[in-house]
Design an enzyme around this catalytic site. Structure first.
Site, PDB file in Angstrom:
ATOM      1  N   ASN A  12      86.237  -1.088 -43.354  1.00  0.00           N
ATOM      2  CA  ASN A  12      85.374  -1.495 -44.360  1.00  0.00           C
ATOM      3  C   ASN A  12      84.688  -0.112 -44.838  1.00  0.00           C
ATOM      4  O   ASN A  12      83.736   0.519 -44.212  1.00  0.00           O
ATOM      5  CB  ASN A  12      84.341  -2.251 -43.812  1.00  0.00           C
ATOM      6  CG  ASN A  12      83.370  -2.863 -44.816  1.00  0.00           C
ATOM      7  OD1 ASN A  12      83.433  -2.407 -46.115  1.00  0.00           O
ATOM      8  ND2 ASN A  12      82.191  -3.467 -44.238  1.00  0.00           N
ATOM      9  N   LYS A  14      82.719   0.291 -47.154  1.00  0.00           N
ATOM     10  CA  LYS A  14      81.263  -0.104 -47.857  1.00  0.00           C
ATOM     11  C   LYS A  14      81.140   0.844 -49.174  1.00  0.00           C
ATOM     12  O   LYS A  14      82.053   0.823 -49.936  1.00  0.00           O
ATOM     13  CB  LYS A  14      80.282   0.171 -46.879  1.00  0.00           C
ATOM     14  CG  LYS A  14      80.554  -0.653 -45.547  1.00  0.00           C
ATOM     15  CD  LYS A  14      79.318  -0.462 -44.740  1.00  0.00           C
ATOM     16  CE  LYS A  14      79.925  -1.325 -43.335  1.00  0.00           C
ATOM     17  NZ  LYS A  14      78.645  -1.488 -42.385  1.00  0.00           N
ATOM     18  N   HIS A  97      79.971 -10.768 -44.999  1.00  0.00           N
ATOM     19  CA  HIS A  97      79.594  -9.313 -44.441  1.00  0.00           C
ATOM     20  C   HIS A  97      77.966  -9.724 -44.019  1.00  0.00           C
ATOM     21  O   HIS A  97      77.199 -10.221 -45.176  1.00  0.00           O
ATOM     22  CB  HIS A  97      79.777  -8.314 -45.086  1.00  0.00           C
ATOM     23  CG  HIS A  97      79.612  -7.193 -43.947  1.00  0.00           C
ATOM     24  ND1 HIS A  97      78.265  -6.622 -43.755  1.00  0.00           N
ATOM     25  CD2 HIS A  97      80.560  -6.452 -43.267  1.00  0.00           C
ATOM     26  CE1 HIS A  97      78.414  -5.626 -42.950  1.00  0.00           C
ATOM     27  NE2 HIS A  97      79.716  -5.341 -42.686  1.00  0.00           N
ATOM     28  N   GLU A  99      75.623  -7.693 -44.226  1.00  0.00           N
ATOM     29  CA  GLU A  99      75.011  -6.899 -45.419  1.00  0.00           C
ATOM     30  C   GLU A  99      74.833  -7.736 -46.556  1.00  0.00           C
ATOM     31  O   GLU A  99      73.858  -7.435 -47.562  1.00  0.00           O
ATOM     32  CB  GLU A  99      75.692  -5.511 -45.630  1.00  0.00           C
ATOM     33  CG  GLU A  99      75.360  -4.387 -44.562  1.00  0.00           C
ATOM     34  CD  GLU A  99      76.256  -3.499 -44.233  1.00  0.00           C
ATOM     35  OE1 GLU A  99      77.071  -3.251 -45.256  1.00  0.00           O
ATOM     36  OE2 GLU A  99      76.259  -2.823 -43.050  1.00  0.00           O
ATOM     37  N   GLU A 167      80.788 -10.141 -35.831  1.00  0.00           N
ATOM     38  CA  GLU A 167      80.146  -8.908 -35.933  1.00  0.00           C
ATOM     39  C   GLU A 167      78.731  -9.097 -35.619  1.00  0.00           C
ATOM     40  O   GLU A 167      77.824  -9.605 -36.715  1.00  0.00           O
ATOM     41  CB  GLU A 167      80.274  -8.352 -37.368  1.00  0.00           C
ATOM     42  CG  GLU A 167      81.587  -7.868 -37.601  1.00  0.00           C
ATOM     43  CD  GLU A 167      81.553  -6.856 -38.740  1.00  0.00           C
ATOM     44  OE1 GLU A 167      82.383  -5.837 -38.813  1.00  0.00           O
ATOM     45  OE2 GLU A 167      81.120  -7.196 -39.923  1.00  0.00           O
ATOM     46  N   GLY A 173      76.581  -0.212 -37.452  1.00  0.00           N
ATOM     47  CA  GLY A 173      76.121   0.880 -37.759  1.00  0.00           C
ATOM     48  C   GLY A 173      75.103   1.369 -36.855  1.00  0.00           C
ATOM     49  O   GLY A 173      74.367   2.452 -37.268  1.00  0.00           O
ATOM     50  N   SER A 212      80.151  -0.945 -34.647  1.00  0.00           N
ATOM     51  CA  SER A 212      80.254   0.287 -33.932  1.00  0.00           C
ATOM     52  C   SER A 212      81.365   0.333 -33.132  1.00  0.00           C
ATOM     53  O   SER A 212      81.454   0.980 -31.884  1.00  0.00           O
ATOM     54  CB  SER A 212      78.915   0.310 -32.888  1.00  0.00           C
ATOM     55  OG  SER A 212      77.637   0.431 -33.805  1.00  0.00           O
TER      56      SER A 212
HETATM   57  P1  PGA Z   1      80.301  -0.057 -38.298  1.00  0.00           P
HETATM   58  O1  PGA Z   1      80.226  -1.032 -39.323  1.00  0.00           O
HETATM   59  O2  PGA Z   1      81.651   0.013 -37.674  1.00  0.00           O
HETATM   60  O3  PGA Z   1      79.824   0.940 -39.117  1.00  0.00           O
HETATM   61  O4  PGA Z   1      79.299  -0.536 -36.932  1.00  0.00           O
HETATM   62  C1  PGA Z   1      80.874  -2.400 -39.006  1.00  0.00           C
HETATM   63  C2  PGA Z   1      80.871  -3.301 -40.247  1.00  0.00           C
HETATM   64  O5  PGA Z   1      80.301  -3.312 -40.899  1.00  0.00           O
HETATM   65  O6  PGA Z   1      82.110  -4.062 -40.599  1.00  0.00           O
END
Ligand code: PGA
Length: 252
Positions: A12, A14, A97, A99, A167, A173, A212
């Site tokens: 992803n 982003k 997601h 976010e 997740e 992150g 992560s």
């Molecule tokens: P990350 O993000 O690997 O940077 O923790 C995962 C995601 O948001 O799908």
């Protein structure tokens, strides 16, 4: 890992990178992807999808969007529909997601409508679920993801090739992950929920772990029961890291 099914490692991207960087990253993945046993998917910013599709044409690396509108078309300034993603070369779309849920106030009902639109357009939805840190601390993680699952999953999700991504919000992150036992417990719980709600079709839905995932922890996470792959954010922006994660998958 569900031994019968090839793990899916999805990146992803982003809202990162320029057009040139998207092309370069895709080209680097393409050059190195041949020997990788896991199925690979990249989800660039929507505006970069056509260029990445060109770079990946004829390769085994799949392409996905990061969101779509629930309508196929209409007066929705700034939005992108599922048929448009499909048209641009995507075969998957990430939906719900955390976010999107937190920054755009997306409800599970909206996520469900988007998943219906994705399925209608022939896209495989990757439906994201996960608890906040406070919810886990309160012992409510299972209750929260069970509700998200029940409210976000449309009819025909399994038959349409839908994928779940667990997740935990606090792991995204942050460099922190749940313990192996916690991941295994949640994936087992999700599998039981899927089986109970959707029978045999639910038993076959891949469940990715996200939050992560890095080259250093991918092997341990991807080897856990009911972990069918990974949804990778930050580490998917470096070809070597993303490929190292994919190679860490069982059979990789
Ligand atoms: P990350 O993000 O690997 O940077 O923790 C995962 C995601 O948001 O799908």
């Amino acid at each position: 890992m569900n031994g019968a099914i090839r793990p899916l490692v999805a990146g992803n991207w982003k809202m990162h990178g320029s057009l040139a960087r998207a092309r370069a990253l895709a080209a680097a993945l393409r050059r190195a992807a041949d020997g990788v046993a896991a199925a690979l998917l990249v989800c660039p910013p929507a505006i970069h999808i056509p260029a990445v599709a060109e770079v990946l044409a004829g390769s085994a690396i799949a392409l996905g969007g990061q969101d779509c509108h629930p309508a196929a078309e209409g007066a929705h300034t700034g939005d992108i529909s599922a048929p448009m993603l499909r048209d641009a070369g995507a075969s998957y779309v990430i939906l719900g997601h955390s976010e999107r849920r937190s920054q755009h106030q997306e409800s599970s009902a909206l996520v469900r409508a988007k998943a219906e639109a994705a399925l209608a357009a022939g896209l495989r939805p990757i439906l994201c679920l996960g608890e906040s840190e406070a919810e886990r601390a309160a012992g409510r993680a299972e209750e929260v993801v069970a509700r998200q699952l029940a409210e976000s999953l449309p009819e025909g999700f399994a038959a349409g090739g839908g994928v779940i991504a667990y997740e935990p919000v606090w792991a995204i992150g942050s460099g922190r992950t749940p313990s192996a036992a916690e991941i295994a417990a949640m994936h087992g719980f999700l599998r039981r929920q899927l089986r109970a709600g959707w029978g045999e079709a639910g038993a076959a839905v891949p469940i990715l772990y996200g939050g992560s995932v890095k080259p250093g922890n991918a092997g341990a996470i991807l080897a856990l029961p009911e972990v069918g792959g990974a949804l990778v954010g930050g580490a998917s922006l470096l070809a070597e890291d993303f490929l190292a994660i994919a190679r860490a998958a069982p059979g990789g």
